[in-house]
Design a protein around this motif. Sequence first.
Motif, PDB file in Angstrom:
ATOM      1  N   ALA A 184     -62.255  14.511  11.723  1.00  0.00           N
ATOM      2  CA  ALA A 184     -62.580  13.290  10.984  1.00  0.00           C
ATOM      3  C   ALA A 184     -61.973  12.065  11.674  1.00  0.00           C
ATOM      4  O   ALA A 184     -62.625  11.011  11.780  1.00  0.00           O
ATOM      5  N   GLY A 185     -60.742  12.209  12.162  1.00  0.00           N
ATOM      6  CA  GLY A 185     -60.108  11.104  12.873  1.00  0.00           C
ATOM      7  C   GLY A 185     -60.850  10.746  14.139  1.00  0.00           C
ATOM      8  O   GLY A 185     -60.992   9.557  14.474  1.00  0.00           O
ATOM      9  N   PRO A 242     -58.737   5.193  23.715  1.00  0.00           N
ATOM     10  CA  PRO A 242     -57.420   5.856  23.773  1.00  0.00           C
ATOM     11  C   PRO A 242     -57.114   6.682  22.523  1.00  0.00           C
ATOM     12  O   PRO A 242     -56.572   7.783  22.624  1.00  0.00           O
ATOM     13  N   ILE A 243     -57.445   6.157  21.356  1.00  0.00           N
ATOM     14  CA  ILE A 243     -57.165   6.885  20.118  1.00  0.00           C
ATOM     15  C   ILE A 243     -58.000   8.158  20.061  1.00  0.00           C
ATOM     16  O   ILE A 243     -57.505   9.233  19.710  1.00  0.00           O
ATOM     17  N   ALA A 244     -59.286   8.052  20.414  1.00  0.00           N
ATOM     18  CA  ALA A 244     -60.146   9.236  20.423  1.00  0.00           C
ATOM     19  C   ALA A 244     -59.622  10.279  21.404  1.00  0.00           C
ATOM     20  O   ALA A 244     -59.636  11.482  21.113  1.00  0.00           O
ATOM     21  N   LEU A 245     -59.140   9.837  22.560  1.00  0.00           N
ATOM     22  CA  LEU A 245     -58.628  10.767  23.569  1.00  0.00           C
ATOM     23  C   LEU A 245     -57.398  11.502  23.048  1.00  0.00           C
ATOM     24  O   LEU A 245     -57.270  12.722  23.228  1.00  0.00           O
ATOM     25  N   ILE A 246     -56.495  10.784  22.397  1.00  0.00           N
ATOM     26  CA  ILE A 246     -55.289  11.402  21.843  1.00  0.00           C
ATOM     27  C   ILE A 246     -55.651  12.414  20.760  1.00  0.00           C
ATOM     28  O   ILE A 246     -55.118  13.536  20.720  1.00  0.00           O
ATOM     29  N   LEU A 247     -56.576  12.045  19.880  1.00  0.00           N
ATOM     30  CA  LEU A 247     -56.982  12.942  18.803  1.00  0.00           C
ATOM     31  C   LEU A 247     -57.701  14.174  19.342  1.00  0.00           C
ATOM     32  O   LEU A 247     -57.519  15.284  18.845  1.00  0.00           O
ATOM     33  N   LEU A 248     -58.510  13.987  20.374  1.00  0.00           N
ATOM     34  CA  LEU A 248     -59.183  15.129  20.989  1.00  0.00           C
ATOM     35  C   LEU A 248     -58.171  16.075  21.638  1.00  0.00           C
ATOM     36  O   LEU A 248     -58.303  17.297  21.562  1.00  0.00           O
ATOM     37  N   ALA A 249     -57.147  15.511  22.283  1.00  0.00           N
ATOM     38  CA  ALA A 249     -56.102  16.350  22.880  1.00  0.00           C
ATOM     39  C   ALA A 249     -55.384  17.151  21.798  1.00  0.00           C
ATOM     40  O   ALA A 249     -55.099  18.340  21.976  1.00  0.00           O
ATOM     41  N   ALA A 250     -55.096  16.505  20.668  1.00  0.00           N
ATOM     42  CA  ALA A 250     -54.436  17.202  19.561  1.00  0.00           C
ATOM     43  C   ALA A 250     -55.338  18.284  18.995  1.00  0.00           C
ATOM     44  O   ALA A 250     -54.867  19.382  18.645  1.00  0.00           O
ATOM     45  N   TRP A 251     -56.643  18.011  18.895  1.00  0.00           N
ATOM     46  CA  TRP A 251     -57.586  19.015  18.391  1.00  0.00           C
ATOM     47  C   TRP A 251     -57.639  20.219  19.334  1.00  0.00           C
ATOM     48  O   TRP A 251     -57.616  21.365  18.885  1.00  0.00           O
ATOM     49  N   CYS A 252     -57.706  19.952  20.633  1.00  0.00           N
ATOM     50  CA  CYS A 252     -57.736  21.043  21.614  1.00  0.00           C
ATOM     51  C   CYS A 252     -56.481  21.908  21.522  1.00  0.00           C
ATOM     52  O   CYS A 252     -56.548  23.140  21.582  1.00  0.00           O
ATOM     53  N   LEU A 253     -55.321  21.264  21.384  1.00  0.00           N
ATOM     54  CA  LEU A 253     -54.066  22.007  21.304  1.00  0.00           C
ATOM     55  C   LEU A 253     -54.001  22.831  20.020  1.00  0.00           C
ATOM     56  O   LEU A 253     -53.575  23.993  20.046  1.00  0.00           O
ATOM     57  N   THR A 254     -54.436  22.252  18.913  1.00  0.00           N
ATOM     58  CA  THR A 254     -54.447  22.990  17.642  1.00  0.00           C
ATOM     59  C   THR A 254     -55.343  24.220  17.741  1.00  0.00           C
ATOM     60  O   THR A 254     -54.973  25.314  17.311  1.00  0.00           O
ATOM     61  N   PHE A 255     -56.519  24.035  18.321  1.00  0.00           N
ATOM     62  CA  PHE A 255     -57.450  25.149  18.487  1.00  0.00           C
ATOM     63  C   PHE A 255     -56.843  26.237  19.371  1.00  0.00           C
ATOM     64  O   PHE A 255     -56.957  27.434  19.084  1.00  0.00           O
ATOM     65  N   ALA A 256     -56.177  25.820  20.466  1.00  0.00           N
ATOM     66  CA  ALA A 256     -55.582  26.782  21.393  1.00  0.00           C
ATOM     67  C   ALA A 256     -54.447  27.559  20.744  1.00  0.00           C
ATOM     68  O   ALA A 256     -54.256  28.751  21.015  1.00  0.00           O
ATOM     69  N   LEU A 257     -53.668  26.909  19.880  1.00  0.00           N
ATOM     70  CA  LEU A 257     -52.567  27.592  19.190  1.00  0.00           C
ATOM     71  C   LEU A 257     -53.073  28.514  18.093  1.00  0.00           C
ATOM     72  O   LEU A 257     -52.471  29.560  17.817  1.00  0.00           O
ATOM     73  N   TYR A 313     -72.363   9.583  17.592  1.00  0.00           N
ATOM     74  CA  TYR A 313     -71.412  10.685  17.763  1.00  0.00           C
ATOM     75  C   TYR A 313     -70.300  10.661  16.717  1.00  0.00           C
ATOM     76  O   TYR A 313     -69.866  11.712  16.245  1.00  0.00           O
ATOM     77  N   GLY A 314     -69.842   9.482  16.352  1.00  0.00           N
ATOM     78  CA  GLY A 314     -68.787   9.392  15.352  1.00  0.00           C
ATOM     79  C   GLY A 314     -69.197  10.052  14.051  1.00  0.00           C
ATOM     80  O   GLY A 314     -68.439  10.828  13.464  1.00  0.00           O
ATOM     81  N   ALA A 315     -70.414   9.770  13.609  1.00  0.00           N
ATOM     82  CA  ALA A 315     -70.913  10.368  12.372  1.00  0.00           C
ATOM     83  C   ALA A 315     -71.034  11.885  12.505  1.00  0.00           C
ATOM     84  O   ALA A 315     -70.756  12.629  11.552  1.00  0.00           O
ATOM     85  N   SER A 316     -71.434  12.361  13.685  1.00  0.00           N
ATOM     86  CA  SER A 316     -71.578  13.810  13.868  1.00  0.00           C
ATOM     87  C   SER A 316     -70.225  14.515  13.789  1.00  0.00           C
ATOM     88  O   SER A 316     -70.136  15.634  13.281  1.00  0.00           O
ATOM     89  N   TYR A 317     -69.159  13.865  14.269  1.00  0.00           N
ATOM     90  CA  TYR A 317     -67.826  14.460  14.148  1.00  0.00           C
ATOM     91  C   TYR A 317     -67.367  14.473  12.692  1.00  0.00           C
ATOM     92  O   TYR A 317     -66.684  15.407  12.256  1.00  0.00           O
ATOM     93  N   LEU A 318     -67.742  13.458  11.927  1.00  0.00           N
ATOM     94  CA  LEU A 318     -67.394  13.446  10.502  1.00  0.00           C
ATOM     95  C   LEU A 318     -68.109  14.570   9.766  1.00  0.00           C
ATOM     96  O   LEU A 318     -67.499  15.281   8.946  1.00  0.00           O
TER      97      LEU A 318
END
Length: 201
Positions: free
Chosen positions: A79-80, A88-103, A152-157
Amino acid sequence: MLASPFSAGVGFYAFYAMQPYLLQLYGDPRAYGIAGLAAAMVAGAQIAGGLVVGRVRGLFKRRTDALILGAVLNVALLAGIGLAPSFPIALILLAAWCLTFALQSPFRQAFVNGLIPSEQRATVLSFDNLMGSAGGAVVQPVLGRVADVSGYGASYLVGAVVHALSIPFVLLARREGASSDPVIAGLEPGAPSGAAVEVVE
């Protein structure tokens, strides 16, 4: 496994859509280095997740606790990403999503594998993969259509809402009290062979 069509289906879309979405936010559709950065970020998150999962495991008493928390974080991060006002904000959130998924993945694999007799493991795991792929076959076109119509923003929501549908199934799995649910301590990487095995209550 019933959660997989929702979580895996959204995961497939979120991965493939992140490159054009980041290019859009960056403002230069020819900045192919940004697309490469997105792919490298996914790979780096998987490596980091593998390196720290042994330490993270000790924070949970049950594997389903980690799966529930991971699902909630994934929904919030997706959602974020959809609401991100800048690159930059999208990149940080995507990195956090990738890490969460990997863990989250090792917890899920250990939970499922611990319930399957070895002689049936290949068949059941193939069915598990089929469930995830089936979700991707349905969810990806739907989210792609949302992206075509609303961006794309709406599709992620919408993806966050779809991913949230997986949470009730994980909650039901937790209620089963499966034998593979308790986290086993003393098996972290580097532990000496023959180390005491303790089930964290």
